[in-house]
Design a protein around this motif. Structure first.
Motif, PDB file in Angstrom:
ATOM      1  N   ILE A 155      45.686 122.830  53.668  1.00  0.00           N
ATOM      2  CA  ILE A 155      46.353 123.808  54.536  1.00  0.00           C
ATOM      3  C   ILE A 155      47.272 124.680  53.679  1.00  0.00           C
ATOM      4  O   ILE A 155      48.075 124.152  52.893  1.00  0.00           O
ATOM      5  N   PRO A 156      47.176 125.977  53.774  1.00  0.00           N
ATOM      6  CA  PRO A 156      47.927 126.870  52.879  1.00  0.00           C
ATOM      7  C   PRO A 156      49.419 126.937  53.202  1.00  0.00           C
ATOM      8  O   PRO A 156      49.849 126.628  54.323  1.00  0.00           O
ATOM      9  N   GLU A 157      50.202 127.341  52.190  1.00  0.00           N
ATOM     10  CA  GLU A 157      51.627 127.559  52.393  1.00  0.00           C
ATOM     11  C   GLU A 157      51.837 128.646  53.453  1.00  0.00           C
ATOM     12  O   GLU A 157      51.044 129.581  53.561  1.00  0.00           O
ATOM     13  N   GLY A 158      52.892 128.496  54.192  1.00  0.00           N
ATOM     14  CA  GLY A 158      53.197 129.446  55.269  1.00  0.00           C
ATOM     15  C   GLY A 158      52.967 128.854  56.640  1.00  0.00           C
ATOM     16  O   GLY A 158      53.597 129.266  57.613  1.00  0.00           O
ATOM     17  N   VAL A 159      52.071 127.863  56.708  1.00  0.00           N
ATOM     18  CA  VAL A 159      51.835 127.185  57.988  1.00  0.00           C
ATOM     19  C   VAL A 159      53.023 126.276  58.292  1.00  0.00           C
ATOM     20  O   VAL A 159      53.401 125.444  57.469  1.00  0.00           O
ATOM     21  N   LYS A 160      53.620 126.440  59.465  1.00  0.00           N
ATOM     22  CA  LYS A 160      54.798 125.665  59.844  1.00  0.00           C
ATOM     23  C   LYS A 160      54.512 124.605  60.894  1.00  0.00           C
ATOM     24  O   LYS A 160      55.243 123.621  61.004  1.00  0.00           O
ATOM     25  N   ILE A 161      53.445 124.805  61.677  1.00  0.00           N
ATOM     26  CA  ILE A 161      53.190 123.913  62.806  1.00  0.00           C
ATOM     27  C   ILE A 161      51.721 123.492  62.836  1.00  0.00           C
ATOM     28  O   ILE A 161      50.827 124.337  62.710  1.00  0.00           O
ATOM     29  N   ILE A 162      51.482 122.195  62.981  1.00  0.00           N
ATOM     30  CA  ILE A 162      50.154 121.689  63.319  1.00  0.00           C
ATOM     31  C   ILE A 162      50.257 121.147  64.742  1.00  0.00           C
ATOM     32  O   ILE A 162      51.000 120.203  64.993  1.00  0.00           O
ATOM     33  N   GLU A 163      49.543 121.753  65.662  1.00  0.00           N
ATOM     34  CA  GLU A 163      49.679 121.383  67.069  1.00  0.00           C
ATOM     35  C   GLU A 163      48.878 120.128  67.406  1.00  0.00           C
ATOM     36  O   GLU A 163      48.078 119.636  66.592  1.00  0.00           O
ATOM     37  N   ARG A 164      49.081 119.611  68.613  1.00  0.00           N
ATOM     38  CA  ARG A 164      48.486 118.354  69.042  1.00  0.00           C
ATOM     39  C   ARG A 164      46.961 118.375  68.928  1.00  0.00           C
ATOM     40  O   ARG A 164      46.321 119.396  69.173  1.00  0.00           O
ATOM     41  N   ASN A 165      46.429 117.233  68.537  1.00  0.00           N
ATOM     42  CA  ASN A 165      44.972 117.022  68.448  1.00  0.00           C
ATOM     43  C   ASN A 165      44.265 117.937  67.459  1.00  0.00           C
ATOM     44  O   ASN A 165      43.032 118.054  67.490  1.00  0.00           O
ATOM     45  N   ALA A 166      45.001 118.567  66.548  1.00  0.00           N
ATOM     46  CA  ALA A 166      44.398 119.574  65.662  1.00  0.00           C
ATOM     47  C   ALA A 166      43.211 119.031  64.877  1.00  0.00           C
ATOM     48  O   ALA A 166      42.182 119.704  64.727  1.00  0.00           O
ATOM     49  N   PHE A 167      43.333 117.804  64.364  1.00  0.00           N
ATOM     50  CA  PHE A 167      42.254 117.215  63.569  1.00  0.00           C
ATOM     51  C   PHE A 167      41.788 115.882  64.158  1.00  0.00           C
ATOM     52  O   PHE A 167      41.171 115.070  63.462  1.00  0.00           O
ATOM     53  N   SER A 168      42.060 115.657  65.402  1.00  0.00           N
ATOM     54  CA  SER A 168      41.707 114.367  66.005  1.00  0.00           C
ATOM     55  C   SER A 168      40.197 114.145  65.995  1.00  0.00           C
ATOM     56  O   SER A 168      39.413 115.069  66.176  1.00  0.00           O
ATOM     57  N   ALA A 169      39.819 112.902  65.737  1.00  0.00           N
ATOM     58  CA  ALA A 169      38.416 112.466  65.709  1.00  0.00           C
ATOM     59  C   ALA A 169      37.615 113.062  64.558  1.00  0.00           C
ATOM     60  O   ALA A 169      36.383 113.083  64.602  1.00  0.00           O
ATOM     61  N   CYS A 170      38.308 113.531  63.505  1.00  0.00           N
ATOM     62  CA  CYS A 170      37.597 113.942  62.288  1.00  0.00           C
ATOM     63  C   CYS A 170      37.381 112.680  61.456  1.00  0.00           C
ATOM     64  O   CYS A 170      38.123 112.401  60.503  1.00  0.00           O
ATOM     65  N   GLU A 171      36.368 111.929  61.804  1.00  0.00           N
ATOM     66  CA  GLU A 171      36.178 110.587  61.275  1.00  0.00           C
ATOM     67  C   GLU A 171      35.827 110.552  59.781  1.00  0.00           C
ATOM     68  O   GLU A 171      36.006 109.524  59.130  1.00  0.00           O
ATOM     69  N   LYS A 172      35.336 111.664  59.233  1.00  0.00           N
ATOM     70  CA  LYS A 172      34.962 111.689  57.814  1.00  0.00           C
ATOM     71  C   LYS A 172      36.048 112.265  56.919  1.00  0.00           C
ATOM     72  O   LYS A 172      35.891 112.312  55.690  1.00  0.00           O
ATOM     73  N   LEU A 173      37.141 112.696  57.511  1.00  0.00           N
ATOM     74  CA  LEU A 173      38.228 113.289  56.739  1.00  0.00           C
ATOM     75  C   LEU A 173      38.878 112.237  55.844  1.00  0.00           C
ATOM     76  O   LEU A 173      39.453 111.263  56.311  1.00  0.00           O
ATOM     77  N   THR A 174      38.783 112.432  54.529  1.00  0.00           N
ATOM     78  CA  THR A 174      39.348 111.471  53.570  1.00  0.00           C
ATOM     79  C   THR A 174      40.609 111.988  52.900  1.00  0.00           C
ATOM     80  O   THR A 174      41.410 111.208  52.387  1.00  0.00           O
ATOM     81  N   SER A 175      40.771 113.325  52.855  1.00  0.00           N
ATOM     82  CA  SER A 175      41.895 113.894  52.120  1.00  0.00           C
ATOM     83  C   SER A 175      42.424 115.130  52.832  1.00  0.00           C
ATOM     84  O   SER A 175      41.639 115.972  53.285  1.00  0.00           O
ATOM     85  N   ILE A 176      43.760 115.230  52.918  1.00  0.00           N
ATOM     86  CA  ILE A 176      44.359 116.430  53.484  1.00  0.00           C
ATOM     87  C   ILE A 176      45.634 116.762  52.723  1.00  0.00           C
ATOM     88  O   ILE A 176      46.465 115.890  52.466  1.00  0.00           O
ATOM     89  N   HIS A 177      45.741 118.014  52.313  1.00  0.00           N
ATOM     90  CA  HIS A 177      46.937 118.503  51.617  1.00  0.00           C
ATOM     91  C   HIS A 177      47.762 119.299  52.614  1.00  0.00           C
ATOM     92  O   HIS A 177      47.284 120.255  53.211  1.00  0.00           O
TER      93      HIS A 177
END
Length: 207
Positions: free
Chosen positions: A21-43
């Motif tokens: 996620i790039p700089e400047g983003v201040k808010i991640i709202e509810r359920n944004a990445f929910s059920a992303c079962e293969k997600l192994t890494s997030i910056h």
């Protein structure tokens, strides 16, 4: 802002494995990445200030999460069903953690968390944990070799007789180590006089 349910895949398989996620983003709202079962890494960017309820719920492959320094608010059940999560880093500026941080709804999460970093500074800077979340830490992290520090902080900072009683019970399991941790807190952190009195009383009781 990353909007509500932006990448959520409740009804179909999510193929996302990595997210930056790039700089400047201040808010991640509810359920944004929910059920992303293969997600192994997030910056997460340092600009991030708030993560909404269930934002990463069901990210079953996620093993580590480093919360950025400027994060102030964690919503409810953010890491519900993140069953592979092994390490979480809390920022010192964190102000509040919602209920059931690692659980939610009817699901009970069998957590693999082995390392919890940064919770002590966050707590000493006034971070408030919902009672249910606090009890999760008390009941599940005490087995970890570093977790008694977190419990000691909860003992010193949280209100409510249930939380305090549970903390005292768990600290009693290893009073010698608990006394050492209390002394470490007293010597290593700038504490309020009232907190120092609590530490002294604890040491006198268990030494």
């Amino acid at each position: 802002t990353i909007g509500e349910s932006s990448f959520s895949e409740v009804e179909s398989e999510c193929v996302i494995e990595e997210v930056a996620i790039p700089e400047g983003v201040k808010i991640i709202e509810r359920n944004a990445f929910s059920a992303c079962e293969k997600l192994t890494s997030i910056h997460l960017p340092q600009s991030l200030e708030s993560i909404g309820d269930f934002a990463f719920s069901g990210c079953e492959a996620l093993k580590e999460i480093v919360l950025p320094d400027n994060l102030k608010t964690l919503g409810a059940s953010v890491f519900n069903r993140c069953t592979s999560l092994e390490r979480i880093v809390f920022p010192a500026k964190l102000k509040s953690i919602g209920e059931n941080l690692f659980t939610g709804g009817y699901f009970s999460c069998q957590m693999n968390v082995k390392i919890v970093d940064g919770l002590i500074p966050a707590m000493l800077n006034g971070c408030k944990l919902n009672t249910k979340t606090s009890m999760w830490f008390l009941e599940n992290l005490w087995k970890d070799e570093n977790s008694l520090k977190e419990i000691a902080v909860l003992y010193l900072t949280q209100s409510g007789t249930k939380v305090l009683a549970q903390a005292e019970l768990i600290l009693w399991r290893n009073p010698e180590q608990a006394v050492c941790i209390m002394k470490e807190l007293k010597n290593g952190y700038k504490l309020k006089p009232a907190t120092i009195k609590k530490i002294d009383a604890f040491v006198e009781k268990y030494a």
